[in-house]
Design an enzyme around this catalytic site. Structure first.
Site, PDB file in Angstrom:
ATOM      1  N   VAL A   1       0.858  -1.186   0.000  1.00 12.65           N
ATOM      2  CA  VAL A   1       0.000   0.000   0.000  1.00 12.65           C
ATOM      3  C   VAL A   1       0.894   1.236   0.000  1.00 12.65           C
ATOM      4  CG1 VAL A   1      -1.776   1.283   1.232  1.00 12.65           C
ATOM      5  CG2 VAL A   1      -1.801  -1.225   1.263  1.00 12.65           C
TER       6      VAL A   1
ATOM      7  N   VAL B   1       1.278   5.561  -1.673  1.00 14.31           N
ATOM      8  CA  VAL B   1       0.839   6.711  -2.475  1.00 14.31           C
ATOM      9  C   VAL B   1       2.061   7.584  -2.725  1.00 14.31           C
ATOM     10  CG1 VAL B   1      -0.654   8.742  -2.574  1.00 14.31           C
ATOM     11  CG2 VAL B   1      -1.473   6.658  -1.450  1.00 14.31           C
TER      12      VAL B   1
ATOM     13  N   ARG C   1      -2.430  12.946   1.057  1.00  8.63           N
ATOM     14  CA  ARG C   1      -3.421  13.828   1.679  1.00  8.63           C
ATOM     15  C   ARG C   1      -4.385  14.433   0.657  1.00  8.63           C
ATOM     16  NH1 ARG C   1       1.373  14.104   4.108  1.00  8.63           N
ATOM     17  NH2 ARG C   1       1.423  13.564   6.325  1.00  8.63           N
TER      18      ARG C   1
ATOM     19  N   GLY D   1      -6.815  12.106  -0.567  1.00  9.83           N
ATOM     20  CA  GLY D   1      -7.874  11.109  -0.588  1.00  9.83           C
ATOM     21  C   GLY D   1      -7.554   9.846  -1.362  1.00  9.83           C
ATOM     22  N   VAL D   2      -6.341   9.713  -1.886  1.00 13.27           N
ATOM     23  CA  VAL D   2      -5.996   8.540  -2.693  1.00 13.27           C
ATOM     24  C   VAL D   2      -6.000   7.277  -1.836  1.00 13.27           C
ATOM     25  CG1 VAL D   2      -4.259   7.466  -4.184  1.00 13.27           C
ATOM     26  CG2 VAL D   2      -4.622   9.947  -4.277  1.00 13.27           C
ATOM     27  N   LEU D   3      -5.348   7.335  -0.663  1.00 10.18           N
ATOM     28  CA  LEU D   3      -5.276   6.155   0.190  1.00 10.18           C
ATOM     29  C   LEU D   3      -6.663   5.723   0.644  1.00 10.18           C
ATOM     30  CD1 LEU D   3      -3.738   4.029   1.768  1.00 10.18           C
ATOM     31  CD2 LEU D   3      -3.375   5.713   3.585  1.00 10.18           C
TER      32      LEU D   3
ATOM     33  N   SER E   1       3.062  -0.442   8.458  1.00  8.67           N
ATOM     34  CA  SER E   1       4.339   0.267   8.384  1.00  8.67           C
ATOM     35  C   SER E   1       4.369   1.412   9.382  1.00  8.67           C
ATOM     36  CB  SER E   1       4.580   0.793   6.968  1.00  8.67           C
ATOM     37  OG  SER E   1       3.502   1.603   6.541  1.00  8.67           O
ATOM     38  N   GLU E   2       3.225   2.056   9.608  1.00  9.41           N
ATOM     39  CA  GLU E   2       3.081   3.114  10.604  1.00  9.41           C
ATOM     40  C   GLU E   2       1.786   2.866  11.373  1.00  9.41           C
ATOM     41  OE1 GLU E   2       3.965   7.224   9.345  1.00  9.41           O
ATOM     42  OE2 GLU E   2       4.428   6.366   7.393  1.00  9.41           O
TER      43      GLU E   2
ATOM     44  N   TYR F   1      -3.657   2.794  10.038  1.00  5.33           N
ATOM     45  CA  TYR F   1      -4.669   1.802   9.666  1.00  5.33           C
ATOM     46  C   TYR F   1      -5.840   1.674  10.635  1.00  5.33           C
ATOM     47  CZ  TYR F   1      -1.632   0.634   5.837  1.00  5.33           C
ATOM     48  OH  TYR F   1      -0.901   0.714   4.688  1.00  5.33           O
TER      49      TYR F   1
ATOM     50  N   PHE G   1       4.837 -10.132   5.156  1.00  3.39           N
ATOM     51  CA  PHE G   1       4.279 -10.022   3.804  1.00  3.39           C
ATOM     52  C   PHE G   1       4.090  -8.562   3.436  1.00  3.39           C
ATOM     53  CE2 PHE G   1       0.829 -10.424   6.823  1.00  3.39           C
ATOM     54  CZ  PHE G   1      -0.125  -9.531   6.403  1.00  3.39           C
TER      55      PHE G   1
END
Length: 409
Positions: A82, A84, A90, A92-94, A118-119, A123, A409
């Site tokens: 995942v 961007v 920032r 809205g893509v994610l 990752s952060e 999520y 993964f």
């Protein structure tokens, strides 16, 4: 913006885009495989494209099996890759990709989604909650002596002293089939564990011991000669690092630990990915010998279908709770009566007053039994509406042992 599934022809574009999102460059292919993206399933990958067709975002899922409390194996979508591009964050893509992905997973009939974050702040807003945890244990070799057990074993907890098995050292390239077979037996019995599909091993796509990185493998065999555990390790500058320890039971784990801490020309041993509450620290003659660090979340869980998720796992206490579950990202709300009898659960809509109010991400955190509901009540995440509700929830959601996931993964 357009979000569309990829084809085999899009793989290079997908790989370049996700690497650019993280500011990295793709690794150079090596003999024997080992590229992490070679295990991607192109029909489960999506690209986010601008109006003029430029790729700016990526997301993908793997087809895994997840072992639930009670030993049930269920399909789980493993979210990965995942990203961007920095130029389009920032905007809205994610959020658009995650919403598209969850919708597609539901259309496939899947009811659980998992990921490695990752952060951590990212999520939770998409409904994922940390559900398994891992830590690193570092032991100076001069303090690493294991004491013999003071009590005899039982059927539930066998003694972990020297046994009748044996340990053989092999190179990674010599024992691929053994690793695959031993891991598969282990993951079927371990709550929170994910499958490693054969193609991962064949492509050597992942981290050691799947990858072609040079490693020694200490293979444990039982008295019957059948492999029942292994430890993948390397040595650098006097430090022996164990990437992964897979053991059929505590006695096998102890035998492998005894082997690596007895290695010559080593000043310290680092055990990666030790599960919470593991007994190894208690087995050292010097309890303070093992230093715990790197304590962190690992597998994050998101239920996509609350009733299916709750009725799929095994349960170890009878009782009933009314759960009021909010899913703000998908704009949904569930109030359900969870009734557990004889290890099975029934989950139906209800108008009764709730016992607990929680977010879908909180349900993900407690689902595998690795996070106590009462902890989230004390943290202000879950709201308890009656005395004793959190205590009952703790008893209901517990697993037969701590959930643990080793797969990357």
């Amino acid at each position: 913006m357009e979000i569309r599934p990829t084809t085999d022809k899009d793989l290079d574009v997908f790989v370049d885009t996700v690497h650019a999102a993280f500011g990295r460059f793709p690794e150079t292919p090596v003999e024997g495989g080992g590229l992490w993206w070679s295990a991607l399933e192109t029909d489960r990958c999506v690209l986010a494209l601008t109006a003029d067709g430029r790729p700016v975002g990526t997301a993908a899922t793997h087809s895994f099996e997840l072992t639930l409390p009670g030993g049930t194996l269920v399909p789980a979508a493993g979210v990965t890759a995942v990203g961007v591009l920095p130029s389009h964050r920032r905007q809205g893509v994610l959020s658009a990709m995650m919403r598209h992905q969850l919708t597609e997973l539901r259309a496939r009939g899947e009811f659980l989604s998992v990921l490695l974050a990752s952060e951590a702040p990212i999520y939770g807003r998409f409904g994922y909650g940390p559900a398994t945890y891992t830590a690193r244990l570092t032991v100076p070799r001069h303090r690493a002596a294991l004491a013999l057990p003071r009590a005899r074993g039982t059927a539930d907890a066998p003694a972990t002293g020297p046994g009748t098995g044996s340990v053989e050292v092999l190179r990674r390239a010599e024992c691929g089939e053994i690793l695959e077979e031993v891991y598969d037996r282990y993951r079927r019995a371990q709550p929170g564990a994910l499958s490693r599909p054969h193609r991962w091993w064949a492509l050597r796509a992942g981290q050691p011991p799947i990858s072609p990185a040079p490693r020694y493998i200490a293979v444990h065999r039982g008295a019957d000669g059948v492999p029942d555990g292994y430890a993948s390790y390397s040595i650098e500058s006097g430090t022996l690092t164990v990437d992964e320890t897979i053991a059929g039971d505590d006695a096998v784990f102890t035998a492998l630990a005894r082997f690596v801490i007895g290695h010559d020309l080593v000043s310290q041993v680092v055990f990666q990915h030790v599960p919470p509450g593991h007994p190894l620290r208690w087995q050292f003659a010097d309890f303070r010998a093992g230093e715990v660090s790197g304590d962190m979340d690992w597998l994050w869980v998101r239920p996509l279908d609350v009733p299916r998720a709750l009725t799929a796992r095994g349960w170890f206490t009878d009782g009933e709770l009314v759960l009021d579950i909010d899913d703000p990202f998908l704009g949904e709300h569930h109030r359900c009566l969870l009734t557990v009898r004889n290890g099975k659960a029934d989950c139906v809509p209800t108008d009764r007053e709730p016992d607990l109010s929680l977010d879908i991400s909180d349900l993900g955190s407690v689902y595998l039994g690795g996070t106590a509901p009462s902890t989230l009540v004390r943290a202000g995440h879950i709201r308890s509406h009656r005395p004793g509700a959190a205590t009952l929830a703790d008893a209901l959601f517990r697993a037969e042992r701590s959930p643990h996931c080793l797969h990357w993964f």
